[in-house]
Design a protein around this motif. Structure first.
Motif, PDB file in Angstrom:
ATOM      1  N   PHE A  25      10.199 -18.121  33.569  1.00  0.00           N
ATOM      2  CA  PHE A  25       8.839 -17.959  33.053  1.00  0.00           C
ATOM      3  C   PHE A  25       8.369 -16.514  33.211  1.00  0.00           C
ATOM      4  N   LEU A  26       8.681 -15.916  34.349  1.00  0.00           N
ATOM      5  CA  LEU A  26       8.277 -14.523  34.574  1.00  0.00           C
ATOM      6  C   LEU A  26       8.955 -13.592  33.583  1.00  0.00           C
ATOM      7  N   VAL A  27      10.256 -13.789  33.388  1.00  0.00           N
ATOM      8  CA  VAL A  27      10.992 -12.953  32.435  1.00  0.00           C
ATOM      9  C   VAL A  27      10.441 -13.139  31.027  1.00  0.00           C
ATOM     10  N   TYR A  28      10.097 -14.369  30.680  1.00  0.00           N
ATOM     11  CA  TYR A  28       9.545 -14.626  29.355  1.00  0.00           C
ATOM     12  C   TYR A  28       8.199 -13.915  29.169  1.00  0.00           C
ATOM     13  N   ASP A  29       7.343 -13.983  30.186  1.00  0.00           N
ATOM     14  CA  ASP A  29       6.039 -13.311  30.082  1.00  0.00           C
ATOM     15  C   ASP A  29       6.204 -11.802  29.963  1.00  0.00           C
ATOM     16  N   LEU A 142       0.524 -11.533  35.888  1.00  0.00           N
ATOM     17  CA  LEU A 142       1.684 -11.078  36.649  1.00  0.00           C
ATOM     18  C   LEU A 142       1.257 -10.200  37.825  1.00  0.00           C
ATOM     19  N   HIS A 143       0.211  -9.421  37.609  1.00  0.00           N
ATOM     20  CA  HIS A 143      -0.308  -8.584  38.696  1.00  0.00           C
ATOM     21  C   HIS A 143      -0.851  -9.455  39.824  1.00  0.00           C
ATOM     22  N   GLU A 144      -1.514 -10.570  39.495  1.00  0.00           N
ATOM     23  CA  GLU A 144      -2.014 -11.479  40.520  1.00  0.00           C
ATOM     24  C   GLU A 144      -0.879 -12.122  41.302  1.00  0.00           C
ATOM     25  N   LEU A 145       0.252 -12.321  40.638  1.00  0.00           N
ATOM     26  CA  LEU A 145       1.401 -12.911  41.321  1.00  0.00           C
ATOM     27  C   LEU A 145       2.158 -11.890  42.158  1.00  0.00           C
ATOM     28  N   GLY A 146       1.745 -10.623  42.099  1.00  0.00           N
ATOM     29  CA  GLY A 146       2.378  -9.590  42.910  1.00  0.00           C
ATOM     30  C   GLY A 146       3.388  -8.745  42.176  1.00  0.00           C
ATOM     31  N   TYR A 147       3.518  -8.948  40.854  1.00  0.00           N
ATOM     32  CA  TYR A 147       4.465  -8.170  40.058  1.00  0.00           C
ATOM     33  C   TYR A 147       3.705  -7.050  39.341  1.00  0.00           C
ATOM     34  N   LYS A 148       3.999  -5.821  39.740  1.00  0.00           N
ATOM     35  CA  LYS A 148       3.276  -4.679  39.193  1.00  0.00           C
ATOM     36  C   LYS A 148       3.893  -4.276  37.855  1.00  0.00           C
ATOM     37  N   VAL A 149       3.460  -4.971  36.813  1.00  0.00           N
ATOM     38  CA  VAL A 149       3.934  -4.650  35.470  1.00  0.00           C
ATOM     39  C   VAL A 149       3.370  -3.308  35.028  1.00  0.00           C
ATOM     40  N   VAL A 150       2.111  -3.087  35.385  1.00  0.00           N
ATOM     41  CA  VAL A 150       1.446  -1.835  35.042  1.00  0.00           C
ATOM     42  C   VAL A 150       1.353  -0.987  36.307  1.00  0.00           C
ATOM     43  N   PRO A 151       1.737   0.288  36.255  1.00  0.00           N
ATOM     44  CA  PRO A 151       1.619   1.155  37.443  1.00  0.00           C
ATOM     45  C   PRO A 151       0.179   1.224  37.940  1.00  0.00           C
ATOM     46  N   ASP A 152       0.038   1.396  39.248  1.00  0.00           N
ATOM     47  CA  ASP A 152      -1.303   1.405  39.847  1.00  0.00           C
ATOM     48  C   ASP A 152      -2.175   2.512  39.274  1.00  0.00           C
TER      49      ASP A 152
END
Length: 352
Positions: A25-29, A142-152
């Motif tokens: 699911f994460l990879v798909y998102d 994804l950011h709420e789940l702890g995955y930093k898709v976008v740099p801070d």
């Protein structure tokens, strides 16, 4: 936004975070975020290259052949790719709708298109920009789940500029509304009737509130000051007896017991003053917040029945309204984002 988050939450709640399905699911998102951003980037570049501005730019840098190659060979592929991408979005939306029905993500099966309205509208070519809205929601999830898709750094800057835009828009709206109210007050007398109707409508509530306030403040104050009041009144009565020469002269005519009687009369007078004070205070200390005493209720009723058709009272109300509006206007005109920027600059200077 909240509904989308709840939908995302429900989707992830069906999967164990340590399982392969969760990672899938994460990879798909992440894949959806990438292809949506890439699709919009390609369409944006296509719009630029097919426009007169693009032609002027490539003629300026003396590369018209590159632009001609794109328009002849690559542009048709962009159009075909967009058509296939729209078909993919339709199919992907249908599959997700089917899964939402099977797994009962929503209370009714037909809630899905209303909750994901922006995804349906984004399929229409003229509303492609809404696809970026979906990408933003997925990235936020994804950011709420702890995955930093976008740099801070990029996320903080984007959030800052978003607040700047929203603050400027809201400030303009609020200031326009305040100016409209001021203009209405200056050019119309209807606000006087509104004030009268408002006061008349709240007279009963004002009575209850005033009686409760009197019970809460005045009754408590009287209870606290009752011993001091009784003592002072008793001393006043005692002093009044002492300051009555006729009574003193009369008692001194009585041999032996005259002085004793004078002392007793003073003592009785002092106690009498204290008891009278207690009796007068008692009616104003009785009652409770839920049921104020009758004296406070009567006072509140008489105050609430005051006639507000008074020139000075109207001026007072208008002055309060004008000053309140001006205070709100000044506060709204304060640029919060400028203060944040100045604080950030000061921190950078200290860090240097």
């Amino acid at each position: 936004m909240a509904q989308q988050d709840s939908d995302q939450n429900s989707k992830y709640n069906y999967v164990n975070p340590s399982s392969k399905f969760f990672k899938l699911f994460l990879v798909y998102d992440i894949f959806m975020v990438f292809i949506i951003v890439f699709n919009l980037f390609c369409l944006g570049m296509n719009f630029f290259l097919m426009s007169n501005i693009g032609a002027w730019f490539f003629n300026t840098i003396q590369l018209p052949s590159v632009l001609e190659f794109y328009r002849t060979h690559l542009h048709p592929w962009v159009i075909i790719t967009e058509a296939w991408f729209i078909i993919f979005l339709i199919a992907e939306l249908a599959v997700r709708w089917f899964l939402a029905i099977v797994q009962k993500h929503h209370a009714r099966w037909w809630f899905f298109p209303f909750i994901h309205w922006y995804e349906i509208i984004a399929i229409i070519p003229h509303f492609r920009f809404l696809r970026l809205f979906r990408a933003g929601i997925i990235a936020y999830r994804l950011h709420e789940l702890g995955y930093k898709v976008v740099p801070d750094n990029l996320r903080i800057k984007a959030l800052f500029y978003y607040r700047v835009v929203m603050e400027e828009l809201s400030d303009r709206v609020v200031i326009t509304v305040i100016d409209g109210i001021r203009h209405e007050l200056d050019t119309s007398s209807s606000h006087k009737k509104i004030i009268h109707d408002l006061v008349d409508h709240h007279r009963q509530l004002f009575t209850i509130t005033l009686a409760s306030m009197l019970q809460e403040s005045l009754a408590v104050a009287l209870q606290q000051q009752e011993p001091a009041i009784k003592q002072k009144v008793g001393l006043i009565v005692n002093q009044a007896i002492e300051d009555t020469p006729e009574l003193t002269q009369l008692l001194r005519l009585i041999p032996i017991v005259g002085g004793r009687i004078e002392q007793q009369i003073q003592s009785i007078g002092q106690r009498l003053g204290e008891n009278i004070s207690a009796g007068l205070i008692e009616p104003f200390t009785a009652g409770s917040l839920q049921k104020p005493n009758e004296s406070y209720q009567l006072i509140a009723e008489k105050v609430s029945e005051l006639n507000i058709d008074n020139h000075y009272l109207e001026e007072l109300v208008e002055s309060v309204v004008y000053e309140s509006l001006e205070a709100i206007r000044k506060q709204v005109k304060v640029k919060q984002w400028q203060q944040m920027l100045e604080e950030h600059d000061q921190l950078d200077k200290k860090a240097e």
